[in-house]
Design a protein around this motif. Structure first.
Motif, PDB file in Angstrom:
ATOM      1  N   MET A   1       1.008   5.120  -2.985  1.00 12.41           N
ATOM      2  CA  MET A   1       1.564   5.705  -1.730  1.00 12.41           C
ATOM      3  C   MET A   1       1.987   4.491  -0.796  1.00 12.41           C
ATOM      4  SD  MET A   1       1.559   8.339   0.503  1.00 12.41           S
ATOM      5  CE  MET A   1       0.924   9.482  -0.823  1.00 12.41           C
ATOM      6  N   SER A   2       3.191   4.719  -0.420  1.00 17.97           N
ATOM      7  CA  SER A   2       4.036   3.917   0.664  1.00 17.97           C
ATOM      8  C   SER A   2       3.442   4.004   1.814  1.00 17.97           C
ATOM      9  CB  SER A   2       5.480   4.137   0.307  1.00 17.97           C
ATOM     10  OG  SER A   2       5.757   3.702  -1.070  1.00 17.97           O
ATOM     11  N   PHE A   3       3.320   3.083   2.708  1.00 21.09           N
ATOM     12  CA  PHE A   3       3.080   3.361   4.062  1.00 21.09           C
ATOM     13  C   PHE A   3       3.497   1.901   4.955  1.00 21.09           C
ATOM     14  CE2 PHE A   3      -0.684   1.072   2.385  1.00 21.09           C
ATOM     15  CZ  PHE A   3      -0.819   0.114   3.245  1.00 21.09           C
ATOM     16  N   ARG A   4       3.661   2.451   6.172  1.00 22.73           N
ATOM     17  CA  ARG A   4       4.272   1.123   7.015  1.00 22.73           C
ATOM     18  C   ARG A   4       3.331   1.093   8.268  1.00 22.73           C
ATOM     19  NH1 ARG A   4       8.763  -1.992   6.995  1.00 22.73           N
ATOM     20  NH2 ARG A   4       9.723  -0.877   5.829  1.00 22.73           N
ATOM     21  N   ILE A   5       2.632  -0.085   8.720  1.00 22.86           N
ATOM     22  CA  ILE A   5       1.805   0.033   9.877  1.00 22.86           C
ATOM     23  C   ILE A   5       3.027  -0.872  10.962  1.00 22.86           C
ATOM     24  CG2 ILE A   5      -0.030  -1.341  10.744  1.00 22.86           C
ATOM     25  CD1 ILE A   5      -1.211  -1.286   8.159  1.00 22.86           C
ATOM     26  N   SER A   6       2.851  -0.063  12.182  1.00 23.21           N
ATOM     27  CA  SER A   6       3.659  -0.763  13.170  1.00 23.21           C
ATOM     28  C   SER A   6       2.782  -1.071  14.385  1.00 23.21           C
ATOM     29  CB  SER A   6       4.697   0.255  13.645  1.00 23.21           C
ATOM     30  OG  SER A   6       4.745   1.212  12.927  1.00 23.21           O
TER      31      SER A   6
END
Length: 155
Positions: free
Chosen positions: A1-6
């Motif tokens: 699962m691809s995710f991005r933290i900002s």
């Protein structure tokens, strides 16, 4: 699962550093100087402020959705912090140093699920929450203090 933290953008907070302590107090904010690292997690750069670095502690509405889960809490921002640009799947070190509460929300702001990420094991909890296709985004909070830490979105 691809995710991005900002992290948060710097622009809403930059002017705070020019205010006097009295003006900050009128906005329920406090100027502090970091006296330990870790200890003052900046939500812009997703890093702990360096010892001696000026930070502002303020109340921030991180969940503006018009639901029962609308929420605000205390956050730190560091004076010269720049917004972080993390790679897909990258977890900043300050999120591995602390226990996290991860809360999965639908697009309309209703919470669907929540779990704890302990001892730096962040990715498995993110993946489990995003396994539910109705989870649109995740809010990370420091599990002990409850403060908002960062936004996690599908990548």
């Amino acid at each position: 699962m691809s995710f991005r933290i900002s992290g948060l953008p710097a622009s809403p907070f930059t002017a705070l550093f020019a205010l006097s302590d009295t003006e900050l107090s009128a906005q329920s904010a406090v100027r502090q100087v970091a006296d330990s690292n870790p200890g003052y997690p900046c939500r812009i750069g997703l890093r702990d402020a360096e010892v001696g670095e000026e930070v502002i502690l303020l109340n921030y509405e991180h969940q503006p959705a018009d639901t029962p889960f609308r929420s605000r809490h205390a956050i730190y921002v560091a004076k010269n912090s720049v917004p972080v640009d993390l790679s897909v799947g990258e977890v900043p070190s300050l999120m591995r140093l602390r226990h996290l509460s991860l809360r999965g929300f639908r697009a309309d702001g209703m919470m669907l699920a929540a779990d704890l990420a302990l001892d730096g094991a962040v990715e498995p909890v993110i993946e489990a929450l995003f396994a539910n296709p109705d989870v649109a985004y995740i809010h990370a909070h420091w599990a002990k203090q409850g403060c908002y830490a960062a936004l996690i979105e599908r990548a």
